[in-house]
Design a protein around this motif. Structure first.
Motif, PDB file in Angstrom:
ATOM      1  N   SER A  89       0.859  -1.180   0.000  1.00 55.84           N
ATOM      2  CA  SER A  89       0.000   0.000   0.000  1.00 55.84           C
ATOM      3  C   SER A  89       0.894   1.228   0.000  1.00 55.84           C
ATOM      4  CB  SER A  89      -0.893   0.030   1.244  1.00 55.84           C
ATOM      5  OG  SER A  89      -1.730  -1.106   1.297  1.00 55.84           O
ATOM      6  N   GLU A  91       0.855   5.725  -0.245  1.00 57.18           N
ATOM      7  CA  GLU A  91       0.075   6.967  -0.210  1.00 57.18           C
ATOM      8  C   GLU A  91       1.021   8.147  -0.148  1.00 57.18           C
ATOM      9  OE1 GLU A  91      -1.701   7.839   3.932  1.00 57.18           O
ATOM     10  OE2 GLU A  91      -1.474   5.659   3.868  1.00 57.18           O
ATOM     11  N   ILE A 133      -4.739   8.528   1.480  1.00 59.12           N
ATOM     12  CA  ILE A 133      -5.606   7.419   1.063  1.00 59.12           C
ATOM     13  C   ILE A 133      -4.726   6.328   0.473  1.00 59.12           C
ATOM     14  CG2 ILE A 133      -7.558   6.704  -0.358  1.00 59.12           C
ATOM     15  CD1 ILE A 133      -8.353   9.672  -0.517  1.00 59.12           C
ATOM     16  N   PRO A 134      -4.583   5.190   1.143  1.00 60.58           N
ATOM     17  CA  PRO A 134      -3.693   4.145   0.623  1.00 60.58           C
ATOM     18  C   PRO A 134      -4.198   3.579  -0.714  1.00 60.58           C
ATOM     19  CG  PRO A 134      -4.277   3.730   2.917  1.00 60.58           C
ATOM     20  CD  PRO A 134      -5.174   4.827   2.430  1.00 60.58           C
ATOM     21  N   THR A 136      -3.567   0.262  -2.798  1.00 59.20           N
ATOM     22  CA  THR A 136      -3.027  -1.069  -2.529  1.00 59.20           C
ATOM     23  C   THR A 136      -3.036  -1.910  -3.796  1.00 59.20           C
ATOM     24  OG1 THR A 136      -3.785  -0.987  -0.242  1.00 59.20           O
ATOM     25  CG2 THR A 136      -3.323  -3.166  -1.142  1.00 59.20           C
ATOM     26  N   HIS A 193      -6.377  -1.021  -5.824  1.00 57.95           N
ATOM     27  CA  HIS A 193      -7.629  -0.448  -5.341  1.00 57.95           C
ATOM     28  C   HIS A 193      -7.343   0.484  -4.177  1.00 57.95           C
ATOM     29  CE1 HIS A 193      -6.846  -4.004  -2.834  1.00 57.95           C
ATOM     30  NE2 HIS A 193      -7.438  -3.321  -1.873  1.00 57.95           N
ATOM     31  N   TRP A 194      -8.263   1.412  -3.935  1.00 55.81           N
ATOM     32  CA  TRP A 194      -8.119   2.346  -2.830  1.00 55.81           C
ATOM     33  C   TRP A 194      -8.451   1.653  -1.518  1.00 55.81           C
ATOM     34  CZ3 TRP A 194      -5.413   6.335  -4.036  1.00 55.81           C
ATOM     35  CH2 TRP A 194      -5.485   6.865  -5.330  1.00 55.81           C
ATOM     36  N   GLY A 195      -7.677   1.964  -0.506  1.00 51.90           N
ATOM     37  CA  GLY A 195      -7.866   1.359   0.813  1.00 51.90           C
ATOM     38  C   GLY A 195      -6.814   0.281   1.060  1.00 51.90           C
ATOM     39  N   VAL A 196      -6.796  -0.216   2.279  1.00 48.42           N
ATOM     40  CA  VAL A 196      -5.837  -1.258   2.636  1.00 48.42           C
ATOM     41  C   VAL A 196      -6.383  -2.607   2.235  1.00 48.42           C
ATOM     42  CG1 VAL A 196      -4.773   0.053   4.496  1.00 48.42           C
ATOM     43  CG2 VAL A 196      -6.765  -1.371   4.976  1.00 48.42           C
ATOM     44  N   ARG A 197      -5.583  -3.664   2.443  1.00 46.72           N
ATOM     45  CA  ARG A 197      -5.971  -5.021   2.048  1.00 46.72           C
ATOM     46  C   ARG A 197      -7.295  -5.430   2.637  1.00 46.72           C
ATOM     47  NH1 ARG A 197      -0.992  -9.036   2.918  1.00 46.72           N
ATOM     48  NH2 ARG A 197      -1.950 -10.297   1.346  1.00 46.72           N
TER      49      ARG A 197
END
Length: 197
Positions: A89, A91, A133-134, A136, A193-197
């Motif tokens: 990830s 950001e 915003i991570p 990933t 994709h946006w967000g963490v795993r």
């Protein structure tokens, strides 16, 4: 016979000269050379732990070695060598910029392998990190098969930076023991994709 005042002035001048020479010696021996002045500021990183530089925060979730990769967009990559797939990830820390991850390098010994652009949008190479915003997804490195079993593979490093030229900027550096990883026949990776795993 030299007058006492003259002897004192001579001793004071000698002491002042010695002090100036000592300071000059210290400055010459402690001033960084040009290469050091322009080198990146290394930020040590470890697997699964966030590492932050001036304008990049990254967390490496996993590292795998495989003979083939299939991505969520239908891309399938085979190679005469092997793929090193890094799931992470990233950001931005300071600002959003219309720029991809500038430096994504796997260093084995004296050789650098840049993250492959062959998978297109299936890799973070084409992603644009946003502030706070991570994003990933995978990075994929194509290496000759014998590299991952070479002695230098035990001391490989993953190097990440926001800029393509990380001199005088932060460079996140994570040690990776490629020799300790089993070579898998194939793996599937998710699209970034946006967000963490």
């Amino acid at each position: 016979m030299t007058p006492p005042v003259a002897r004192w002035r001579h001793a004071a001048n000698g002491a002042a000269l010695l002090a100036v020479l000592s300071v000059a010696s210290v400055v010459l021996h402690t001033t960084p050379n040009r290469e050091l002045q322009h080198s990146p500021m290394v930020v040590p990183a470890t697997l699964t732990e966030p590492a932050s530089g001036r304008d990049l925060r990254a967390t490496v979730h996993s590292v795998a070695v495989t003979e083939a990769v299939t991505a969520g967009n239908g891309w399938a990559g085979s190679t005469p060598g092997v793929w090193v797939v890094v799931e992470l990830s990233v950001e931005a820390v300071v600002e959003d910029r219309d720029r991809t991850l500038g430096t994504a390098v796997l260093r084995v010994g004296d050789t650098e392998y840049s993250a492959s652009t062959r998978p297109g949008t299936a890799t973070l190479v084409s992603g644009r990190p946003a502030t706070g915003i991570p994003l990933t997804g995978p990075l994929m490195f194509e290496l000759p098969a014998d590299v991952v079993s070479a002695p230098a593979a035990e001391r490989a490093t993953l190097e990440l930076a926001r800029n393509s030229d990380p001199r005088v900027d932060s460079l996140l550096v994570m040690p990776v023991d490629l020799a300790a990883l089993d070579v898998q026949p194939s793996i599937d990776v998710d699209l970034p994709h946006w967000g963490v795993r």
